[in-house]
Write an enzyme that holds these catalytic residues in place. Structure first.
Site, PDB file in Angstrom:
ATOM      1  CG  ASN A  56      -1.872   1.174   1.253  1.00 22.22           C
ATOM      2  OD1 ASN A  56      -2.404   1.565   0.193  1.00 22.22           O
ATOM      3  ND2 ASN A  56      -2.120   1.765   2.412  1.00 22.22           N
ATOM      4  CG  HIS A  68      -0.672   6.024   4.766  1.00 18.99           C
ATOM      5  ND1 HIS A  68      -2.045   5.972   4.789  1.00 18.99           N
ATOM      6  CD2 HIS A  68      -0.301   6.891   5.746  1.00 18.99           C
ATOM      7  CE1 HIS A  68      -2.487   6.772   5.752  1.00 18.99           C
ATOM      8  NE2 HIS A  68      -1.461   7.333   6.344  1.00 18.99           N
TER       9      HIS A  68
HETATM   10  C1  GRF Z   1      -2.746   9.037  -2.707  1.00 13.24           C
HETATM   11  O1  GRF Z   1      -2.283  10.155  -2.034  1.00 13.24           O
HETATM   12  C2  GRF Z   1      -2.656   7.836  -1.806  1.00 13.24           C
HETATM   13  O2  GRF Z   1      -1.544   7.831  -0.995  1.00 13.24           O
HETATM   14  C3  GRF Z   1      -3.905   7.999  -0.987  1.00 13.24           C
HETATM   15  O3  GRF Z   1      -4.882   8.424  -1.902  1.00 13.24           O
HETATM   16  C4  GRF Z   1      -4.245   9.118  -2.975  1.00 13.24           C
HETATM   17  C5  GRF Z   1      -4.650   8.440  -4.233  1.00 13.24           C
HETATM   18  O4  GRF Z   1      -4.218   9.127  -5.374  1.00 13.24           O
HETATM   19  N1  GRF Z   1      -4.237   6.803  -0.246  1.00 13.24           N
HETATM   20  P1  GRF Z   1      -4.405   8.506  -6.827  1.00 13.24           P
HETATM   21  O5  GRF Z   1      -5.830   7.998  -6.939  1.00 13.24           O
HETATM   22  O6  GRF Z   1      -3.407   7.413  -7.001  1.00 13.24           O
HETATM   23  O7  GRF Z   1      -4.145   9.666  -7.757  1.00 13.24           O
END
Ligand code: GRF
Length: 191
Positions: free
Chosen positions: A111, A113
């Site tokens: 994942n 984060h």
């Molecule tokens: C990212 O900042 C990720 O870390 C978080 O949600 C956002 C998703 O961005 N969990 P994307 O959909 O990949 O543009």
């Protein structure tokens, strides 16, 4: 973890809920020689996720699962096995996977984060970091275990918080680093 043998790339599913910039990044990376993975399947809980357009553009199989039903995980697991998926990259996926699901892919779910874990698990990480007057925030790639945002950390990147930063500007800076970091994490794990 599985090592990369010969030229075969690891069949990977990417799970998304929203914009999918991390999905796009992983797909583009997967085409390069350096990449240990191929993106073969895209999973979403949201039929309106913008990121689904990338699966269309790059002709990658995708499926939307309703998390309103009691146990969507069973169906997802079945499809992942059918498609011989060996690795899962969560990329802005906003649903919590069941313990049974995680057990089935033990050590094979990653994942991204948007904070320097273990700080700021869960949502609104940028706002929390700014409100707490942190000098730095950043992003983390970690293994997924049964506790939210608590699996073993693979790699992190610090990002400086400026006085003028808002949650929005900070999110933008960190997202850029997430893309670089996800690639680095995959190379670190598999080479
Ligand atoms: C990212 O900042 C990720 O870390 C978080 O949600 C956002 C998703 O961005 N969990 P994307 O959909 O990949 O543009």
């Amino acid at each position: 973890m599985v090592r990369l043998i010969g030229l075969k790339k690891i069949k990977t599913a990417v799970f998304i809920s929203g914009n999918g910039s991390n999905l796009k990044n992983l797909i583009e990376f997967s085409f390069s020689k350096k990449s240990p993975i191929s993106v073969d399947f895209v999973v979403s809980d949201n039929s309106k996720a913008k990121g689904l357009n990338f699966s269309k553009k790059f002709k990658i199989k995708r499926k939307i699962y309703s998390f309103k039903i009691k146990n969507p995980d069973k169906e997802i697991l079945k499809d992942l096995k059918k498609n011989k998926i060996k690795l899962i990259c969560l990329a802005g996926f906003m649903k919590i996977l069941s313990k049974n699901f995680i057990r089935n892919f033990k050590g094979k779910i990653l994942n991204v984060h948007p904070s320097l874990l273990p700080k700021y698990k869960g949502l609104n990480t940028h706002l929390k970091a700014i409100e707490n007057k942190e000098k730095f925030s950043g992003c983390t790639i970690h293994y997924v275990n049964q506790k939210l945002d608590s699996g073993k950390i693979i790699i992190q990147k610090k990002v400086k918080i400026l006085k003028i930063d808002t949650p929005k500007t900070l999110a933008k800076k960190i997202l850029k680093q997430e893309h670089i970091l996800y690639r680095k994490a995959l190379i670190k794990i598999f080479s």
